[in-house]
Enzyme design. Structure first.
Site, PDB file in Angstrom:
ATOM      1  CG  HIS A 359       3.064   4.318   2.062  1.00 54.71           C
ATOM      2  ND1 HIS A 359       3.553   5.560   2.068  1.00 54.71           N
ATOM      3  CD2 HIS A 359       1.813   4.191   2.596  1.00 54.71           C
ATOM      4  CE1 HIS A 359       2.312   6.426   2.200  1.00 54.71           C
ATOM      5  NE2 HIS A 359       1.449   5.763   2.580  1.00 54.71           N
ATOM      6  CD  GLU A 373      -0.646   3.823   4.918  1.00 59.85           C
ATOM      7  OE1 GLU A 373      -1.276   3.902   4.078  1.00 59.85           O
ATOM      8  OE2 GLU A 373      -0.105   4.666   5.462  1.00 59.85           O
ATOM      9  CG  HIS A 426      -2.795   4.176   0.462  1.00 57.69           C
ATOM     10  ND1 HIS A 426      -1.514   4.947   0.916  1.00 57.69           N
ATOM     11  CD2 HIS A 426      -3.048   4.024  -0.893  1.00 57.69           C
ATOM     12  CE1 HIS A 426      -0.850   4.762  -0.360  1.00 57.69           C
ATOM     13  NE2 HIS A 426      -1.592   4.185  -1.409  1.00 57.69           N
ATOM     14  CD  GLU A 492      -6.439   6.579   2.605  1.00 61.07           C
ATOM     15  OE1 GLU A 492      -6.022   5.739   3.185  1.00 61.07           O
ATOM     16  OE2 GLU A 492      -5.707   7.698   2.499  1.00 61.07           O
TER      17      GLU A 492
END
Length: 535
Positions: A359, A373, A426, A492
């Protein structure tokens, strides 16, 4: 990053399985189809559950990779993960979970302590004068014939599949063909499925699939008709003597192995861990040579060991790390290749790693209680960067600040710098808060190296951080993984919408711990250090 369900769904129907509960384990027999399986370790029953060594998956026709805590069954379109449990001083999988994952059927006979696995006949098709029978596990035609009943009902061809049960709703299929009028399915006995073709006239046929397979093909009208044609197309396993094993190093990154046999051998291979080893099981093999260990001095292979069972022989290759395994058999032996995955070998200090903080800019990613995030991803990526740079590795970030990047531009950075690895960072999220926790590591199964890298990193992260194990998962549709041309994974690092995970995700100490785990995992992949070794 938002969490979505996997792109595949496994639908299955499973027979009730309830062995008598007991406090202490007892041994169990495992029968697949009609044959008892020779296992590397004896299966055990504990608290109503049968546990078996992971190499039974080979017998069930599944390719898999084993880590310290889990086994991943991989195929072209999905990856299924099974947990490893410590049973009888060995790591084993639950047989019911394996059978369920492979859409097969499991039954239990408590009187004889026998677990039996049966394939499911899932579909039949008829096209271009060929019958195709699909099953959930590899099976073979055990009986076939062309015949006409005495009542004058007409000619028919029947094909029997032992070790198979029906799993289709429909039992008859009309066919628009000049010869075949209808296909009928039936359960000939409790463990044999029968497929019957009602034909308009006496005609020949040929079973095209000789070896056990999930797809059996029968050609209609391809030979002279013979009544009561009983071919018994089960391919018998030929007993073989193992007369010699030759190890031929091909540089530091590959080992070629030739196993000389007296005939064409039926064999299976598996990659196991803790300790790392490649296991070759040869059905009806007899070791007709010295069984003493072969000690080697090679970066990949340390030792070759031999074992003999009544119905099989086993050759174990003690390796220093995860390796890619390939093999084939010819009339005189077995050829094996043990090869380092892509990017492995040498020192971590010589590698270039691209870290991708997910992102950024106008894309904040997942958000919860004012925490974005994109900010956490950059903080964690920098921690990983600093830890790798301390090891001497060259590290490039896809973004160094709050910058927006298109998804396809991120793996392009790895191409630009000719990187060895691509790691996208992430944080996870669910539609409802506090419903999930832990670490997930995603990969694309377009390369076996991707999974091995994911397993190496994931095992270390779970071990060092103490976070819940959210599994290594195949996500071939993710753009940043799909377009990567080098070993690539997506980490993750926790669930931003889980209060406990978020507290850790915001803690610099957690960032440093996770970063060290990435270093340790990469060292294991690259240098062959054990997974428990750190700095």
């Amino acid at each position: 990053m938002r969490f979505f369900a996997s792109s595949f769904v496994i639908t299955l129907v499973m027979l009730s399985f309830s062995p008598t509960l007991m406090a202490a384990p007892r041994y169990a027999r495992v029968v697949v189809g009609t044959r008892e399986v020779p296992l590397s370790l004896r299966a055990v029953v504990e608290n109503g559950v049968v546990y078996a060594p992971a190499d039974i998956l080979r017998t069930l026709g599944a390719d898999y990779a084993a880590g310290d805590h889990k086994v991943t069954i991989a195929s072209d379109d999905k990856a299924i993960e099974l947990s490893l449990s410590e049973k009888n001083k060995s790591r084993m999988i639950r047989l019911d979970e394996a059978v369920k994952a492979l859409n097969a059927q499991l039954t239990w006979d408590d009187a004889t302590s026998t677990a039996r696995v049966l394939a499911k006949l899932t579909a039949v098709e008829f096209s271009d004068s060929k019958l195709t029978i699909r099953t959930s596990l590899p099976v073979a035609v055990t009986y076939d014939r062309l015949w006409a009943p005495a009542n004058g009902a007409g000619w028919r061809i029947s094909v029997d599949l032992a070790g198979t049960v029906l799993a289709t709703d429909s039992k008859s299929y009309p066919v628009q063909d000049s010869v075949v009028k209808q296909i009928r399915l039936g359960q000939f006995n409790e463990d044999t499925a029968r497929v019957v073709l009602d034909i308009s006239n006496k005609t020949g046929y040929q079973v095209l699939t000789k070896e056990p397979s999930r797809e059996i093909k029968v050609a209609i009208g391809t030979s002279e008709p013979k009544e009561s044609q009983k071919t018994g197309n089960t391919t018998p396993v030929t007993p073989v003597n193992i007369t010699n094993v030759k190890v031929d190093p091909d540089g530091d990154s590959r080992i070629r192995v030739r196993i000389w046999t007296s005939g064409k051998a039926t064999f299976s291979t598996s990659m196991l861990s803790n300790p790392s080893r490649v296991v070759v099981d040869i059905q009806k093999g007899n070791i007709a040579m010295s069984k003493e260990d072969m000690e080697l001095d090679h970066p990949i292979l340390k030792r070759v060991r031999f074992g003999q069972q009544d119905s099989a022989s086993r050759i174990v290759f003690d390796v220093s790390r995860y390796v890619l395994v390939a093999g084939d058999a010819d009339p005189n032996g077995i050829n094996l290749s043990l090869q380092l995955p892509k990017g492995a070998g040498g020192k971590l200090a010589d590698k270039t790693i691209v870290i991708d903080p997910g992102h950024g800019g106008r894309d904040p990613g997942a958000q919860r209680n004012g925490v974005q995030e994109k900010t956490l991803n950059l903080q964690i990526s920098n921690a990983i960067r600093y830890a790798l740079e301390r090891e001497g590795a060259k590290v490039i970030l896809t973004r160094y600040d709050d910058q927006f990047l298109e998804l396809s531009d991120r793996p392009a950075v790895a191409d630009q710098y000719r990187a060895d690895f691509f790691i996208s960072v992430h944080c996870n999220a669910m539609p409802s808060p506090n419903t999930a926790t832990g670490i997930q590591t995603l990969y694309s199964n377009k390369s076996g190296s991707n999974y091995l890298l994911a397993a190496a990193l994931h095992n270390q992260i779970v071990r060092l951080t103490g976070m819940s194990d959210g599994k290594v998962r195949n996500r071939p549709g993710l753009i940043v993984l799909k377009h990567a041309n080098i070993p690539a994974v997506l980490l993750e690092c926790g669930f931003i919408d889980n209060d406990r995970d978020r507290q850790k995700l915001c803690d610099p100490t957690y960032h440093r711990t996770l970063a060290q785990a990435v270093v340790d995992g990469l060292k294991h992949y690259v240098e062959g250090t054990t997974e428990s070794e750190g700095n």
